[in-house]
Design a protein around this motif. Sequence first.
Motif, PDB file in Angstrom:
ATOM      1  N   ASP A 386      79.422  56.749 -43.042  1.00 31.11           N
ATOM      2  CA  ASP A 386      78.444  56.087 -42.403  1.00 31.11           C
ATOM      3  C   ASP A 386      78.733  56.497 -40.651  1.00 31.11           C
ATOM      4  O   ASP A 386      77.668  56.453 -40.319  1.00 31.11           O
ATOM      5  CB  ASP A 386      78.799  54.647 -42.413  1.00 31.11           C
ATOM      6  CG  ASP A 386      78.569  54.103 -43.919  1.00 31.11           C
ATOM      7  OD1 ASP A 386      77.644  53.521 -44.416  1.00 31.11           O
ATOM      8  OD2 ASP A 386      79.800  54.531 -44.778  1.00 31.11           O
ATOM      9  N   GLU A 387      80.038  56.524 -40.315  1.00 32.16           N
ATOM     10  CA  GLU A 387      80.202  56.771 -38.975  1.00 32.16           C
ATOM     11  C   GLU A 387      79.698  58.278 -38.658  1.00 32.16           C
ATOM     12  O   GLU A 387      79.157  58.111 -37.402  1.00 32.16           O
ATOM     13  CB  GLU A 387      81.876  57.000 -38.765  1.00 32.16           C
ATOM     14  CG  GLU A 387      82.433  57.203 -37.348  1.00 32.16           C
ATOM     15  CD  GLU A 387      83.607  57.050 -37.166  1.00 32.16           C
ATOM     16  OE1 GLU A 387      84.369  57.579 -36.313  1.00 32.16           O
ATOM     17  OE2 GLU A 387      84.466  56.539 -38.213  1.00 32.16           O
ATOM     18  N   ILE A 388      80.002  59.312 -39.285  1.00 34.96           N
ATOM     19  CA  ILE A 388      79.350  60.653 -39.150  1.00 34.96           C
ATOM     20  C   ILE A 388      77.971  60.532 -39.151  1.00 34.96           C
ATOM     21  O   ILE A 388      77.198  61.123 -38.335  1.00 34.96           O
ATOM     22  CB  ILE A 388      79.956  61.565 -40.326  1.00 34.96           C
ATOM     23  CG1 ILE A 388      81.312  61.578 -40.008  1.00 34.96           C
ATOM     24  CG2 ILE A 388      79.433  62.917 -39.877  1.00 34.96           C
ATOM     25  CD1 ILE A 388      82.017  62.227 -40.955  1.00 34.96           C
ATOM     26  N   ILE A 389      77.160  59.984 -39.963  1.00 33.54           N
ATOM     27  CA  ILE A 389      75.834  60.005 -40.175  1.00 33.54           C
ATOM     28  C   ILE A 389      75.032  59.148 -38.926  1.00 33.54           C
ATOM     29  O   ILE A 389      74.247  59.576 -38.305  1.00 33.54           O
ATOM     30  CB  ILE A 389      75.199  59.416 -41.561  1.00 33.54           C
ATOM     31  CG1 ILE A 389      75.638  60.513 -42.543  1.00 33.54           C
ATOM     32  CG2 ILE A 389      73.768  59.417 -41.607  1.00 33.54           C
ATOM     33  CD1 ILE A 389      75.265  59.871 -43.950  1.00 33.54           C
ATOM     34  N   PHE A 390      75.636  58.008 -38.593  1.00 32.94           N
ATOM     35  CA  PHE A 390      75.111  57.240 -37.713  1.00 32.94           C
ATOM     36  C   PHE A 390      75.193  57.942 -36.185  1.00 32.94           C
ATOM     37  O   PHE A 390      74.076  57.858 -35.294  1.00 32.94           O
ATOM     38  CB  PHE A 390      75.919  55.788 -37.376  1.00 32.94           C
ATOM     39  CG  PHE A 390      75.344  54.933 -36.165  1.00 32.94           C
ATOM     40  CD1 PHE A 390      74.262  54.452 -36.524  1.00 32.94           C
ATOM     41  CD2 PHE A 390      76.125  55.153 -35.023  1.00 32.94           C
ATOM     42  CE1 PHE A 390      73.951  53.564 -35.388  1.00 32.94           C
ATOM     43  CE2 PHE A 390      75.648  54.194 -33.892  1.00 32.94           C
ATOM     44  CZ  PHE A 390      74.448  53.498 -34.072  1.00 32.94           C
ATOM     45  N   GLU A 391      76.175  58.596 -35.878  1.00 38.27           N
ATOM     46  CA  GLU A 391      76.184  59.420 -34.656  1.00 38.27           C
ATOM     47  C   GLU A 391      75.147  60.341 -34.710  1.00 38.27           C
ATOM     48  O   GLU A 391      74.685  60.677 -33.554  1.00 38.27           O
ATOM     49  CB  GLU A 391      77.887  60.044 -34.587  1.00 38.27           C
ATOM     50  CG  GLU A 391      78.758  59.166 -34.331  1.00 38.27           C
ATOM     51  CD  GLU A 391      80.151  59.474 -33.872  1.00 38.27           C
ATOM     52  OE1 GLU A 391      80.118  60.839 -33.908  1.00 38.27           O
ATOM     53  OE2 GLU A 391      81.102  58.867 -33.368  1.00 38.27           O
ATOM     54  N   ALA A 528      70.887  51.493 -33.741  1.00 36.45           N
ATOM     55  CA  ALA A 528      71.173  52.052 -32.763  1.00 36.45           C
ATOM     56  C   ALA A 528      70.475  51.679 -31.569  1.00 36.45           C
ATOM     57  O   ALA A 528      70.806  51.643 -30.507  1.00 36.45           O
ATOM     58  CB  ALA A 528      70.615  53.577 -33.060  1.00 36.45           C
ATOM     59  N   GLU A 529      69.188  51.007 -31.714  1.00 36.53           N
ATOM     60  CA  GLU A 529      68.257  50.434 -30.742  1.00 36.53           C
ATOM     61  C   GLU A 529      68.875  49.411 -30.135  1.00 36.53           C
ATOM     62  O   GLU A 529      68.972  49.061 -28.881  1.00 36.53           O
ATOM     63  CB  GLU A 529      66.865  50.143 -31.202  1.00 36.53           C
ATOM     64  CG  GLU A 529      66.044  51.321 -31.526  1.00 36.53           C
ATOM     65  CD  GLU A 529      64.810  51.042 -32.397  1.00 36.53           C
ATOM     66  OE1 GLU A 529      64.650  50.039 -32.530  1.00 36.53           O
ATOM     67  OE2 GLU A 529      63.943  51.969 -32.386  1.00 36.53           O
ATOM     68  N   PHE A 530      69.736  48.575 -30.949  1.00 37.78           N
ATOM     69  CA  PHE A 530      70.310  47.194 -30.638  1.00 37.78           C
ATOM     70  C   PHE A 530      71.349  47.610 -29.799  1.00 37.78           C
ATOM     71  O   PHE A 530      71.476  47.130 -28.588  1.00 37.78           O
ATOM     72  CB  PHE A 530      70.520  46.347 -31.977  1.00 37.78           C
ATOM     73  CG  PHE A 530      71.325  45.275 -31.453  1.00 37.78           C
ATOM     74  CD1 PHE A 530      70.745  44.180 -31.349  1.00 37.78           C
ATOM     75  CD2 PHE A 530      72.832  45.286 -31.473  1.00 37.78           C
ATOM     76  CE1 PHE A 530      71.289  42.821 -30.941  1.00 37.78           C
ATOM     77  CE2 PHE A 530      73.610  44.180 -31.028  1.00 37.78           C
ATOM     78  CZ  PHE A 530      72.814  43.038 -30.912  1.00 37.78           C
TER      79      PHE A 530
END
Length: 534
Positions: A386-391, A528-530
């Motif tokens: 999740d960390e890698i994809i969110f970045e 991401a927007e938040f």
Amino acid sequence: MITKIRIRGYRIYNDFTLYPNPRKNILIGDNDAGKSTLMEAVSLALNGRIVGRSVLEELNPHWFNSEMVNQFVASLNAGLKPSFPEILIELYLCDDAELQLLCGAVNTSVPTTACPGVFLRIYPNEEYQDMLDEWLKNPTDLLPVEYYTCEWRSFADQELVKRPRVLSVATIDSRTVKSSNGVDYHLRQILSDHLEAPEKAAISLDYREIKASMTLGALAPVNARIGALGAALQAEPMALAMDQTSRTSWESAITPYVDSVPFSMAGLGQQAAIKISLAMKRHASKVKIIMIEEPENHLSHTSLRILLDRIESLASNEQQLFISTHSTYVLNRLGLNDLHLLSRSQPSKITDLSPETVRYFQRLPGYDTLRLVLARKVVLVEGPSDEIIFERVFKDLYKKSPMELGIDVISMRGLSLARCLELCQSVDKPVAVMRDNDGVDPVELRQIVESLLDGKKRELFIGAVADGQTLEPQLIRANGEDQLRKILGVSARADLKTWMAREKTEGAMRIAESQEALDPPKYMVEAAEFIHNA
């Protein structure tokens, strides 16, 4: 105990106030946040000295806050007549009976507060007004500290010439440079406090007799030969004798040994542990305040654990402890509820953290809570994939990585979401949390942590159940199977959902490195927007 610390004009602190806890204070912050400066200022106001030397002997222009000095010089250049910069350190103390001799209202508190306390002030000396006026004709950012003086007084406006016994303090710095005889100033002070006055007198007397016996012994034949030289002006006999003055006292000649090895040759971790133990084992009447800088230095994980156990077992209600650290392990073990997050302006303090949450992190001392607390903004995710994809998603949206914008993406690694959110709430940290729905209605999952969310600084983001229970099916739903196979480089022969579930981290790495367009799940975009706008 110290109830309030105020520092004005000293090093990085322009005007700084801290309200310490009565027992334990864990000081954390980025490099140059002022942890060491705070401890140095407290020691300075308690002792009226710095590393055993007078303030005026050590005073230099760099003690003064650079922002304050720059404003002063700018005002002078603008034709104004500002006052010279000063340094003021005030320590407000609890209202104990034994501290009443220090009680008064000579302090900067508004409204006026009468309480025990001490202050140290460094300011221009009026006796040098002519020199100061001459310097003002061509000012620089290096203040003329040669024309400054210092006063050390109680709130009762009584001058202090030595530290009152009721203000006993021990300072332990594992980075301390050893003195020429292998025992630094702070250790000598600690060891001296372990001896009673009759013991000190007996040692001093024996040491003087030993030196006298050397004069009558080994030096006697030497003196007989020198005396025959007739070197003195009136032929008075000249001789050598052991120095009996205070500069050669027994304190400077005796050094501790550890397992038959001189203290100065013991490991630095061993030295730090010994200092801490000696300081904390003294009776509260001998030491009220203990300051420990970075106890983790020079210690292995096992040794650090032993040392922290010792600190916890020796801590008493009658002693106030200040510990600075860069170690998450130290922070978790000694208690998150005692944390002070320092900055150059004002500190942040954890408030209303439940005892259950404190115990939770104490049982998990390896979790990187320090990283979470120090981050400017936080995104909490369930795991590394999740960390890698969110970045990747964040960089696609804003053309910069989260870290470039001061946002730290941290994996909870199975930790309780509620505990992590409570910690973020306690330090008022902007945080976006993402989690899988695991087949449960997001509304139901949200209710569990609703009290910790506010929609402005703290919010939870969960994908719809219809789009899949975990991140992998959410990605398939958002991109379509063909596009995601192209991004991942997975052939049509393999079952895509099975492959992604089995190769979570590998799949996340391929998505992060792919040049193909990625359509992220809606909840990731919202997170991401938040956090970007928080």
